[in-house]
Write an enzyme that holds these catalytic residues in place. Structure first.
Site, PDB file in Angstrom:
ATOM      1  N   HIS A  99      33.938 -15.436  -6.468  1.00  0.00           N
ATOM      2  CA  HIS A  99      32.767 -15.771  -7.305  1.00  0.00           C
ATOM      3  C   HIS A  99      32.304 -14.510  -8.021  1.00  0.00           C
ATOM      4  O   HIS A  99      31.492 -13.749  -7.514  1.00  0.00           O
ATOM      5  CB  HIS A  99      31.670 -16.355  -6.396  1.00  0.00           C
ATOM      6  CG  HIS A  99      30.454 -16.835  -7.135  1.00  0.00           C
ATOM      7  ND1 HIS A  99      29.567 -17.754  -6.587  1.00  0.00           N
ATOM      8  CD2 HIS A  99      29.950 -16.539  -8.361  1.00  0.00           C
ATOM      9  CE1 HIS A  99      28.593 -17.986  -7.435  1.00  0.00           C
ATOM     10  NE2 HIS A  99      28.783 -17.252  -8.529  1.00  0.00           N
ATOM     11  N   HIS A 130      31.470 -13.457 -12.193  1.00  0.00           N
ATOM     12  CA  HIS A 130      31.436 -13.756 -13.634  1.00  0.00           C
ATOM     13  C   HIS A 130      31.865 -12.474 -14.330  1.00  0.00           C
ATOM     14  O   HIS A 130      31.170 -11.451 -14.214  1.00  0.00           O
ATOM     15  CB  HIS A 130      30.017 -14.145 -14.060  1.00  0.00           C
ATOM     16  CG  HIS A 130      29.493 -15.331 -13.305  1.00  0.00           C
ATOM     17  ND1 HIS A 130      29.530 -16.610 -13.805  1.00  0.00           N
ATOM     18  CD2 HIS A 130      28.927 -15.420 -12.071  1.00  0.00           C
ATOM     19  CE1 HIS A 130      29.011 -17.445 -12.912  1.00  0.00           C
ATOM     20  NE2 HIS A 130      28.642 -16.749 -11.854  1.00  0.00           N
ATOM     21  N   HIS A 137      28.546 -24.319  -9.547  1.00  0.00           N
ATOM     22  CA  HIS A 137      27.358 -23.698  -8.964  1.00  0.00           C
ATOM     23  C   HIS A 137      26.400 -24.833  -8.571  1.00  0.00           C
ATOM     24  O   HIS A 137      26.083 -25.696  -9.412  1.00  0.00           O
ATOM     25  CB  HIS A 137      26.652 -22.809  -9.984  1.00  0.00           C
ATOM     26  CG  HIS A 137      27.289 -21.489 -10.234  1.00  0.00           C
ATOM     27  ND1 HIS A 137      28.601 -21.340 -10.575  1.00  0.00           N
ATOM     28  CD2 HIS A 137      26.777 -20.218 -10.167  1.00  0.00           C
ATOM     29  CE1 HIS A 137      28.872 -20.046 -10.727  1.00  0.00           C
ATOM     30  NE2 HIS A 137      27.779 -19.346 -10.485  1.00  0.00           N
ATOM     31  N   GLU A 144      21.885 -23.110  -5.567  1.00  0.00           N
ATOM     32  CA  GLU A 144      21.442 -21.708  -5.657  1.00  0.00           C
ATOM     33  C   GLU A 144      19.911 -21.761  -5.776  1.00  0.00           C
ATOM     34  O   GLU A 144      19.196 -21.396  -4.850  1.00  0.00           O
ATOM     35  CB  GLU A 144      22.073 -21.022  -6.878  1.00  0.00           C
ATOM     36  CG  GLU A 144      21.622 -19.573  -7.100  1.00  0.00           C
ATOM     37  CD  GLU A 144      22.161 -18.970  -8.412  1.00  0.00           C
ATOM     38  OE1 GLU A 144      22.625 -19.713  -9.289  1.00  0.00           O
ATOM     39  OE2 GLU A 144      22.102 -17.721  -8.546  1.00  0.00           O
ATOM     40  N   ASP A 188      29.110 -12.072  -7.526  1.00  0.00           N
ATOM     41  CA  ASP A 188      28.461 -12.822  -8.614  1.00  0.00           C
ATOM     42  C   ASP A 188      28.450 -12.038  -9.934  1.00  0.00           C
ATOM     43  O   ASP A 188      29.283 -12.304 -10.800  1.00  0.00           O
ATOM     44  CB  ASP A 188      27.042 -13.238  -8.208  1.00  0.00           C
ATOM     45  CG  ASP A 188      26.561 -14.510  -8.885  1.00  0.00           C
ATOM     46  OD1 ASP A 188      27.344 -15.130  -9.612  1.00  0.00           O
ATOM     47  OD2 ASP A 188      25.381 -14.886  -8.667  1.00  0.00           O
ATOM     48  N   ASP A 189      27.494 -11.134 -10.094  1.00  0.00           N
ATOM     49  CA  ASP A 189      27.363 -10.336 -11.331  1.00  0.00           C
ATOM     50  C   ASP A 189      27.103  -8.887 -10.914  1.00  0.00           C
ATOM     51  O   ASP A 189      25.959  -8.409 -10.979  1.00  0.00           O
ATOM     52  CB  ASP A 189      26.202 -10.871 -12.168  1.00  0.00           C
ATOM     53  CG  ASP A 189      26.425 -12.313 -12.584  1.00  0.00           C
ATOM     54  OD1 ASP A 189      27.189 -12.547 -13.533  1.00  0.00           O
ATOM     55  OD2 ASP A 189      25.865 -13.212 -11.915  1.00  0.00           O
TER      56      ASP A 189
HETATM   57  N1  HPA Z   1      24.060 -18.555 -11.472  1.00  0.00           N
HETATM   58  C1  HPA Z   1      24.265 -19.364 -12.509  1.00  0.00           C
HETATM   59  N2  HPA Z   1      24.872 -18.956 -13.604  1.00  0.00           N
HETATM   60  C2  HPA Z   1      25.321 -17.703 -13.677  1.00  0.00           C
HETATM   61  C3  HPA Z   1      25.130 -16.831 -12.645  1.00  0.00           C
HETATM   62  C4  HPA Z   1      24.471 -17.284 -11.469  1.00  0.00           C
HETATM   63  O1  HPA Z   1      24.248 -16.562 -10.471  1.00  0.00           O
HETATM   64  N3  HPA Z   1      25.689 -15.652 -13.030  1.00  0.00           N
HETATM   65  C5  HPA Z   1      26.185 -15.822 -14.258  1.00  0.00           C
HETATM   66  N4  HPA Z   1      25.958 -17.071 -14.663  1.00  0.00           N
HETATM   67 ZN    ZN Z   2      27.566 -17.242 -10.154  1.00  0.00          ZN
END
Ligand code: HPA
Ligand code: ZN
Length: 342
Positions: A21, A23, A201, A204, A282-283
């Site tokens: 996971h 991006h 997703h 969250e 994630d990012d």
């Molecule tokens: N959640 C949803 N969309 C996203 C995320 C995330 O954590 N990171 C990049 N796009």
């Molecule tokens: Zn994500």
């Protein structure tokens, strides 16, 4: 709080791992953002790298997404997408990440006039070089932006078909609440007809109901995040029984205030419930770290044992879209690492 004496940063660094996971646009470090902005003649809303980092202080998912979409506007040419992906692979290969499954957001680029082909060719070329030169295997997952329409997602799916063999699956990301998975059922049906695997997703910021929809309407192989599943015992039972993997991102959840602190995160609880949870970043350019930083912070905050860490990594190899042979090879390598560092 100090780390257990036998779970050092060096020990974590040496573990062979997978990330499921990430991006790729969320791995754009401010240094590279400035470099690309300069060569492309794009102006940024920050006067320095430090000022950009200071702006990475989020109150929720949307406050992050606003900055995320803004920053990626520097990416215009194939080489930009290559450099972005190459930098991520170099970074994670230094953390002994052996396999990655990378999300990309084509609509965030095509909506700005950057052709789909430019985006995917740059990313794909870097993934091929990464496999050859850095020994990091990889798969690419195309995400649809759920704040845009299902029609736009369908159009994106169709424009991806000439590159079908470069993409293993489709996912769903961006602003969760108010954009339920069921809205994208027809797109995911068509994607599966073309042989794409599916992920989404869910859970969250959104309720457990969104996780049910991802399973039942989108027929996903994995849930991205999914941390809110613990609010629904029947859902936990389903996820456990069917061994549906959850790609959990602890530092992201703290930065976006899904949990107040790493000590409050429910990753340990998810493992104790018998769920197939995995560790991910994630990012990483925005949330304070890559794989090792996530393992380290979570180990300290939740007192993860060596057994927990071994389980998390084993889960990610099993949950990956790799073939059975490479799954086994990486899993054996992992077991040997833990056995030889007893
Ligand atoms: N959640 C949803 N969309 C996203 C995320 C995330 O954590 N990171 C990049 N796009
Ligand atoms: Zn994500």
């Amino acid at each position: 709080m100090s780390s257990s004496p036998d779970i050092t940063k060096t020990f974590i660094q040496g573990i062979p791992k997978a990330e499921l996971h990430i991006h790729i646009e969320g791995s754009l470090e401010p240094e590279l953002m400035f470099e690309i902005a300069e060569r492309n003649g794009v102006s940024l809303p920050y006067s320095s790298v430090e000022e950009a980092r200071r702006a990475y202080n989020f109150s929720d998912l949307q406050s992050f997404l606003d900055i995320y979409y803004q920053s990626m506007q520097v990416l215009l040419h194939e080489q930009d997408f290559y450099d972005l992906t190459r930098a991520y692979l170099q970074r994670v290969s230094s953390q002994n990440v052996r396999h990655v499954e990378i999300f990309f957001d084509p609509q965030a680029h095509t909506d700005r006039g950057v052709p789909f082909e430019t985006v995917i060719t740059g990313i794909h070329r870097a993934l091929e070089d990464g496999e050859r030169q850095l020994s990091v295997s990889s798969k690419l997952i195309m995400c649809f932006l759920r704040h845009l329409s299902a029609e736009s997602a369908m159009e994106t799916l169709r424009s991806s078909l000439p590159f079908r063999e470069w993409i293993v699956g489709v996912g769903l990301d961006s602003s969760e609440v108010g954009h339920p998975p069921e809205d994208f059922k027809a797109v995911f049906d068509e994607a599966r007809e073309h042989g794409f695997l599916t992920v989404a997703h869910a859970g969250e910021e959104g309720s457990p109901e969104y996780i049910w929809q991802a399973l039942d309407d989108l027929k996903v192989s994995r849930i991205d995040h999914g941390v809110r599943c613990v609010e629904d015992p029947k859902l936990v039972e389903r996820l456990r029984e069917e061994r549906i993997p959850l790609t959990v991102c602890p530092l992201s959840n703290v930065k976006l205030r899904v949990f107040g602190s790493i000590e409050d995160h429910n990753l340990k609880q998810m493992l104790d419930l018998g769920l197939c949870a995995t560790m991910n970043s994630d990012d990483p350019a925005y949330f304070g770290g890559y794989m090792d930083e996530n393992f380290h912070a979570t180990q300290e905050g939740l007192h993860l044992t060596r057994g927990d860490i071994h389980r998390l990594v084993k889960n990610s190899f099993q949950a990956s879209f790799l073939d059975a042979e490479r799954k086994q090879l990486l899993s054996d390598e992992l077991d040997e690492y833990f056995a030889s560092h007893a």
